[in-house]
Design a protein around this motif. Structure first.
Motif, PDB file in Angstrom:
ATOM      1  N   VAL A  66      35.038  46.534  26.700  1.00  0.00           N
ATOM      2  CA  VAL A  66      35.998  47.327  27.478  1.00  0.00           C
ATOM      3  C   VAL A  66      36.526  48.430  26.578  1.00  0.00           C
ATOM      4  O   VAL A  66      37.111  48.169  25.527  1.00  0.00           O
ATOM      5  CB  VAL A  66      37.165  46.450  27.985  1.00  0.00           C
ATOM      6  N   SER A  67      36.289  49.676  26.980  1.00  0.00           N
ATOM      7  CA  SER A  67      36.636  50.835  26.151  1.00  0.00           C
ATOM      8  C   SER A  67      37.385  51.856  27.002  1.00  0.00           C
ATOM      9  O   SER A  67      37.025  52.063  28.167  1.00  0.00           O
ATOM     10  CB  SER A  67      35.353  51.451  25.575  1.00  0.00           C
ATOM     11  N   PRO A 118      38.256  50.053  31.787  1.00  0.00           N
ATOM     12  CA  PRO A 118      39.062  49.036  32.479  1.00  0.00           C
ATOM     13  C   PRO A 118      38.961  49.174  33.998  1.00  0.00           C
ATOM     14  O   PRO A 118      38.893  48.179  34.719  1.00  0.00           O
ATOM     15  CB  PRO A 118      40.486  49.319  31.989  1.00  0.00           C
ATOM     16  N   GLU A 119      38.928  50.437  34.466  1.00  0.00           N
ATOM     17  CA  GLU A 119      38.852  50.679  35.912  1.00  0.00           C
ATOM     18  C   GLU A 119      37.550  50.128  36.493  1.00  0.00           C
ATOM     19  O   GLU A 119      37.531  49.510  37.563  1.00  0.00           O
ATOM     20  CB  GLU A 119      38.961  52.177  36.215  1.00  0.00           C
ATOM     21  N   LYS A 120      36.434  50.350  35.773  1.00  0.00           N
ATOM     22  CA  LYS A 120      35.141  49.853  36.243  1.00  0.00           C
ATOM     23  C   LYS A 120      35.120  48.331  36.230  1.00  0.00           C
ATOM     24  O   LYS A 120      34.643  47.686  37.175  1.00  0.00           O
ATOM     25  CB  LYS A 120      34.023  50.406  35.358  1.00  0.00           C
ATOM     26  N   LEU A 121      35.656  47.739  35.153  1.00  0.00           N
ATOM     27  CA  LEU A 121      35.671  46.283  35.024  1.00  0.00           C
ATOM     28  C   LEU A 121      36.404  45.635  36.195  1.00  0.00           C
ATOM     29  O   LEU A 121      35.983  44.596  36.717  1.00  0.00           O
ATOM     30  CB  LEU A 121      36.344  45.885  33.705  1.00  0.00           C
ATOM     31  N   LEU A 122      37.518  46.265  36.623  1.00  0.00           N
ATOM     32  CA  LEU A 122      38.376  45.683  37.649  1.00  0.00           C
ATOM     33  C   LEU A 122      38.041  46.165  39.056  1.00  0.00           C
ATOM     34  O   LEU A 122      38.742  45.821  40.014  1.00  0.00           O
ATOM     35  CB  LEU A 122      39.842  45.997  37.318  1.00  0.00           C
ATOM     36  N   SER A 123      36.981  46.967  39.177  1.00  0.00           N
ATOM     37  CA  SER A 123      36.606  47.494  40.498  1.00  0.00           C
ATOM     38  C   SER A 123      36.024  46.381  41.373  1.00  0.00           C
ATOM     39  O   SER A 123      35.576  45.338  40.881  1.00  0.00           O
ATOM     40  CB  SER A 123      35.598  48.634  40.355  1.00  0.00           C
ATOM     41  N   ALA A 124      36.033  46.611  42.674  1.00  0.00           N
ATOM     42  CA  ALA A 124      35.598  45.590  43.639  1.00  0.00           C
ATOM     43  C   ALA A 124      34.171  45.123  43.358  1.00  0.00           C
ATOM     44  O   ALA A 124      33.255  45.940  43.211  1.00  0.00           O
ATOM     45  CB  ALA A 124      35.690  46.167  45.058  1.00  0.00           C
ATOM     46  N   GLY A 125      33.996  43.848  43.281  1.00  0.00           N
ATOM     47  CA  GLY A 125      32.660  43.272  43.136  1.00  0.00           C
ATOM     48  C   GLY A 125      32.106  43.216  41.731  1.00  0.00           C
ATOM     49  O   GLY A 125      31.042  42.623  41.508  1.00  0.00           O
ATOM     50  N   PHE A 126      32.802  43.815  40.733  1.00  0.00           N
ATOM     51  CA  PHE A 126      32.192  43.872  39.401  1.00  0.00           C
ATOM     52  C   PHE A 126      32.208  42.508  38.718  1.00  0.00           C
ATOM     53  O   PHE A 126      31.250  42.146  38.021  1.00  0.00           O
ATOM     54  CB  PHE A 126      32.882  44.920  38.520  1.00  0.00           C
ATOM     55  N   PHE A 127      33.258  41.746  38.906  1.00  0.00           N
ATOM     56  CA  PHE A 127      33.278  40.405  38.329  1.00  0.00           C
ATOM     57  C   PHE A 127      32.162  39.541  38.936  1.00  0.00           C
ATOM     58  O   PHE A 127      31.544  38.730  38.241  1.00  0.00           O
ATOM     59  CB  PHE A 127      34.636  39.736  38.533  1.00  0.00           C
ATOM     60  N   SER A 128      31.901  39.730  40.231  1.00  0.00           N
ATOM     61  CA  SER A 128      30.805  38.988  40.875  1.00  0.00           C
ATOM     62  C   SER A 128      29.474  39.355  40.242  1.00  0.00           C
ATOM     63  O   SER A 128      28.607  38.494  40.026  1.00  0.00           O
ATOM     64  CB  SER A 128      30.781  39.285  42.378  1.00  0.00           C
ATOM     65  N   GLU A 142      40.519  49.097  21.310  1.00  0.00           N
ATOM     66  CA  GLU A 142      41.824  49.778  21.409  1.00  0.00           C
ATOM     67  C   GLU A 142      42.824  48.884  22.147  1.00  0.00           C
ATOM     68  O   GLU A 142      43.533  49.305  23.065  1.00  0.00           O
ATOM     69  CB  GLU A 142      41.688  51.136  22.115  1.00  0.00           C
ATOM     70  N   ALA A 143      42.902  47.623  21.724  1.00  0.00           N
ATOM     71  CA  ALA A 143      43.684  46.615  22.450  1.00  0.00           C
ATOM     72  C   ALA A 143      45.182  46.906  22.470  1.00  0.00           C
ATOM     73  O   ALA A 143      45.904  46.365  23.315  1.00  0.00           O
ATOM     74  CB  ALA A 143      43.430  45.235  21.841  1.00  0.00           C
ATOM     75  N   HIS A 144      45.674  47.753  21.554  1.00  0.00           N
ATOM     76  CA  HIS A 144      47.110  48.070  21.562  1.00  0.00           C
ATOM     77  C   HIS A 144      47.530  48.751  22.868  1.00  0.00           C
ATOM     78  O   HIS A 144      48.710  48.778  23.210  1.00  0.00           O
ATOM     79  CB  HIS A 144      47.470  48.969  20.369  1.00  0.00           C
ATOM     80  N   CYS A 145      46.557  49.308  23.607  1.00  0.00           N
ATOM     81  CA  CYS A 145      46.869  49.997  24.867  1.00  0.00           C
ATOM     82  C   CYS A 145      47.439  49.039  25.920  1.00  0.00           C
ATOM     83  O   CYS A 145      48.014  49.475  26.913  1.00  0.00           O
ATOM     84  CB  CYS A 145      45.618  50.664  25.432  1.00  0.00           C
ATOM     85  N   ILE A 146      47.272  47.736  25.688  1.00  0.00           N
ATOM     86  CA  ILE A 146      47.741  46.753  26.676  1.00  0.00           C
ATOM     87  C   ILE A 146      49.240  46.489  26.549  1.00  0.00           C
ATOM     88  O   ILE A 146      49.855  45.922  27.452  1.00  0.00           O
ATOM     89  CB  ILE A 146      46.950  45.436  26.521  1.00  0.00           C
ATOM     90  N   GLN A 159      45.908  44.699  33.417  1.00  0.00           N
ATOM     91  CA  GLN A 159      45.188  43.806  34.324  1.00  0.00           C
ATOM     92  C   GLN A 159      44.030  43.081  33.642  1.00  0.00           C
ATOM     93  O   GLN A 159      43.328  42.294  34.276  1.00  0.00           O
ATOM     94  CB  GLN A 159      44.652  44.607  35.519  1.00  0.00           C
ATOM     95  N   LEU A 160      43.841  43.342  32.339  1.00  0.00           N
ATOM     96  CA  LEU A 160      42.703  42.738  31.645  1.00  0.00           C
ATOM     97  C   LEU A 160      42.873  41.236  31.427  1.00  0.00           C
ATOM     98  O   LEU A 160      41.933  40.559  30.990  1.00  0.00           O
ATOM     99  CB  LEU A 160      42.461  43.440  30.302  1.00  0.00           C
ATOM    100  N   ARG A 161      44.045  40.697  31.741  1.00  0.00           N
ATOM    101  CA  ARG A 161      44.215  39.238  31.646  1.00  0.00           C
ATOM    102  C   ARG A 161      43.257  38.536  32.607  1.00  0.00           C
ATOM    103  O   ARG A 161      42.967  37.346  32.461  1.00  0.00           O
ATOM    104  CB  ARG A 161      45.652  38.857  31.943  1.00  0.00           C
ATOM    105  N   ALA A 162      42.736  39.290  33.570  1.00  0.00           N
ATOM    106  CA  ALA A 162      41.780  38.721  34.529  1.00  0.00           C
ATOM    107  C   ALA A 162      40.505  38.234  33.847  1.00  0.00           C
ATOM    108  O   ALA A 162      39.799  37.380  34.389  1.00  0.00           O
ATOM    109  CB  ALA A 162      41.429  39.756  35.595  1.00  0.00           C
TER     110      ALA A 162
END
Length: 711
Positions: A66-67, A118-128, A142-146, A159-162
């Protein structure tokens, strides 16, 4: 040693060209390979990427990274592909067809690292989609961004806790270059890391020379600085968008190859400016901090801060963009108290819950700028790291300030503050002390107080410096809520009425290092630098042909090692740090040819270059000249030329032994070698063979035998 770590070391050499891991990398990788969640704090250029890229190569399946920036993904994927590692990215810059093709490659197991926003990771259907893959590892860069406590908070990161909710069994490695203890704790909680191992590497970047100069005459000081960094890429960070454009324009008018970058530009113009800088088509970029995490360029040689940064985390991350390859680099900060006031005004417009913390961080940045002892120690202390002695590579260490009894000077300033009823700010106080007759002094009647003009013998800049020291020492306070007017303290009264003595530090501008007393470079260094420039030009040509940034081919530090060592065969080239098997196959022969050509030219000019004489023979031999003709041309004994040919054969060059040794002679010499042993001395073989064969024939045959070349 575990099998995983052994494979990791092999991957490091094969794909990245390094013989050993940097400090902490092996421990981090060992934890990741063991399925452990990990938080990594490692300075820019410290090798964070290797901590997940090597495990990704070694582990079965796919690593998802995740970048936050498209440019950063693109650069890292290009570098991985050049190294022979199958990688790809998915983001909004691609067409649906391109994304579909990459997803199919992932499904077919043809990709080892997949970079996503992050947006792509959390987009509809990507986890599936990810659940259809064999995901081995998640890396959050760049984890400090959280963290809202960090210096570059990005709401989409929260939302990356998902990741842990959807994939609880897959390890997560979170990486950042800058995070204080509060931010570290927040990263762990936000990502819901499971009892993570926390690795905090040293924040020391000893290759970066730290400097602070006054904010007066900045343009003149910048052009002087650039004169000492001819042709070297660098970044100038400015506070405002307007300043980036204005400064870039002035530099171009002065003959410098400069551009600008800020968030107010459209995406196409930003991408164009960044690409030109990454590819060394532009030397200087004047930018706001929007020009940030996407800069994965290893050969930035300097960073200038035109204005004071708002916190040490940001400053540290920005100067870390210089010298990522470990080579010497410079970080110059311009400081004026006006910058502090501007920054405080900007911060006070923010959310009140954050303002107090940000103002404290700004004060720490101000203390760094006004430091009277080793700057690196202050910087490291901020990140909880102690340094036992001064660094020797900052302006304070090179030009230590001297103390003097400043009691009278302090009394004059404190008296003037008292006599103006504590209603003056710093600039107006200096005007009063120096006897200025400007309208504000005269209209307020300050020209009639006893201390008016009492400090006219001290320059404006020095007065500001002394007042800053008084501020830091608690002798005066700044009323931020009363237009920054100066107030007396209990300590002020001790100096005015109780005879307390005060020591102040006197500064002198650091003398630049290009003065006539600098010794002329030795011939050896001149040749090394000339070869480095030749290799740099070759790197640029190859990079342009491949449509990648030059540092993706080789870093500056790798080229510098090549210029120093002058490798002219495969074994020698592979021993250069940063040259792996994949890069050697792709570029190695081009760089060897360039080094040989350079050494041959220098030898022809009469330059004595160690190890070059046999290469001159090689160049002549390739052109069809016989050993006797070469000897005549070079005014050398033919035996010397034959010796060169033997050396070349030993180094792996294609020397046709059959042209100089018959099959019968070779068989006879081999029989002697096998009798006396392959480590037998030439003299022993010569005598054993009753002195029937010349030394060069024995040496050629011995080299051929050891190389196991077929006749």
């Amino acid at each position: 040693m575990s099998t995983g770590i052994r494979e990791a070391r092999e991957a490091l050499k094969l794909y990245f060209g390094y013989e050993q891991f940097r400090p902490m990398q092996e421990q981090i990788i060992s934890n990741v390979l063991g399925g452990q969640d990990v938080l990594v704090l490692m300075p820019t250029g410290g090798g964070k990427s290797v901590c997940y890229q090597v495990p990704a190569v070694v582990m079965p399946g796919l690593c998802v990274v995740v970048s936050p920036l498209i440019a950063l993904m693109k650069d890292q994927v290009e570098a991985l592909l050049v190294n022979g590692i199958p990688a790809a990215y998915l983001n909004s810059s691609q067409s649906g067809e391109e994304q579909y093709d990459i997803e199919n490659k992932c499904l077919n197991g043809a990709i080892k690292l997949l970079y996503v926003s992050p947006e792509k990771l959390l987009s509809a259907g990507f986890f599936s989609f990810l659940k259809r893959l064999q995901v081995s590892l998640f890396a959050v860069d760049e984890a400090h961004c959280i963290s809202a406590w960090g210096h570059d908070f990005r709401p989409e990161y929260t939302q990356l806790r998902a990741l842990k909710q959807q994939f609880p069994a897959i390890p997560v490695v979170a990486l950042t270059a800058t995070a204080d203890k509060l931010t570290q704790k927040d990263i762990q909680e936000q990502l819901q890391l499971n009892q993570p191992e926390v690795f905090v590497a040293s924040f020391d970047r000893p290759n970066i020379n730290l400097m602070v100069q006054s904010g007066q005459n900045r343009l003149h000081k910048i052009t002087e600085f650039l004169g000492r960094h001819h042709g070297q890429p660098g970044i100038i960070y400015c506070l405002s968008r307007k300043a980036t454009e204005s400064l870039a324009k002035k530099l171009k008018e002065n003959g410098y190859n400069a551009t600008f970058y800020h968030a107010g530009m459209n995406a196409q113009l930003r991408a164009k400016a960044q690409e030109a800088f990454l590819r060394d088509d532009v030397q200087i970029v004047c930018a706001t901090i929007a020009f940030g995490m996407g800069i994965d360029k290893s050969n930035v040689r300097w960073v200038i801060h035109y204005n004071l940064p708002k916190n040490i985390e940001g400053y540290y991350q920005e100067i870390g963009r210089a010298g990522r390859d470990g080579a010497k680099s410079d970080a110059l900060l311009f400081y004026s108290f006006a910058d502090v006031i501007n920054m405080r005004n900007m911060l006070s417009e923010n959310d009140k819950a954050q303002t107090e913390l940000q103002l404290v961080k700004l004060e720490r940045m101000q203390q760094f700028a006004e430091a009277t002892f080793c700057r690196r120690r202050i910087l490291l202390q901020y990140f909880g790291e102690t340094m036992p002695k001064d660094c020797g590579n900052c302006d304070i260490c090179r030009n230590p300030p001297t103390s003097f009894d400043g009691t009278l000077l302090v009394q004059k300033a404190l008296s003037a503050i008292a006599r103006t009823q504590e209603r003056v700010n710093m600039s107006l106080l200096v005007d009063v002390l120096r006897g200025s007759r400007n309208s504000q002094v005269l209209s307020s009647g300050y020209d009639r107080i006893k201390t008016y003009g009492a400090g006219r013998d001290i320059g404006t800049l020095d007065w500001h410096r002394y007042l800053h020291q008084m501020l830091n020492a608690g002798l005066i306070e700044l009323a931020y809520d009363q237009n920054y007017t100066l107030k007396l303290t209990d300590q002020s009264r001790q100096v005015l009425f109780e005879g307390r003595k005060i020591e102040l530090v006197k500064f002198e501008e650091v003398k630049q290092q290009d003065e006539p007393r600098i010794k002329e470079k030795p011939k050896r260094e001149i040749i090394r630098d000339a070869l480095f420039e030749r290799l740099r030009a070759l790197r640029k040509r190859l990079a342009d042909e491949l449509n990648v940034p030059p540092y993706v081919v080789f870093t500056d530090s790798t080229l510098q090692e090549m210029a120093a060592e002058k490798p002219t065969n495969k074994i020698a080239m592979l021993s250069i740090s940063g040259v792996g098997a994949q890069k050697f196959e792709r570029y190695g022969h081009d760089f060897i040819s360039e080094i040989i050509a350079f050494m041959t030219e220098e030898q022809a000019k009469g330059s004595a270059i160690k190890g070059a004489t046999h290469l001159v023979t090689w160049e002549a031999y390739k052109q069809g000249y016989s050993p006797e003709e070469i000897a005549q041309q070079r005014k050398l004994n033919p035996i010397t030329i034959y010796s060169h040919l033997a050396t070349l054969l030993e180094q792996g060059y294609a020397i046709p032994v059959k042209d100089f040794v018959s099959k019968r002679e070779y068989d006879s010499i081999v029989e002697a070698i096998e009798k006396l042993g392959r480590d037998a001395k030439l003299k022993e073989l010569f005598e054993y063979l009753d002195e029937r064969y010349e030394y060069f024939k024995i040496r050629l045959s011995l080299a051929m035998y050891k190389k196991q070349y077929a006749w």
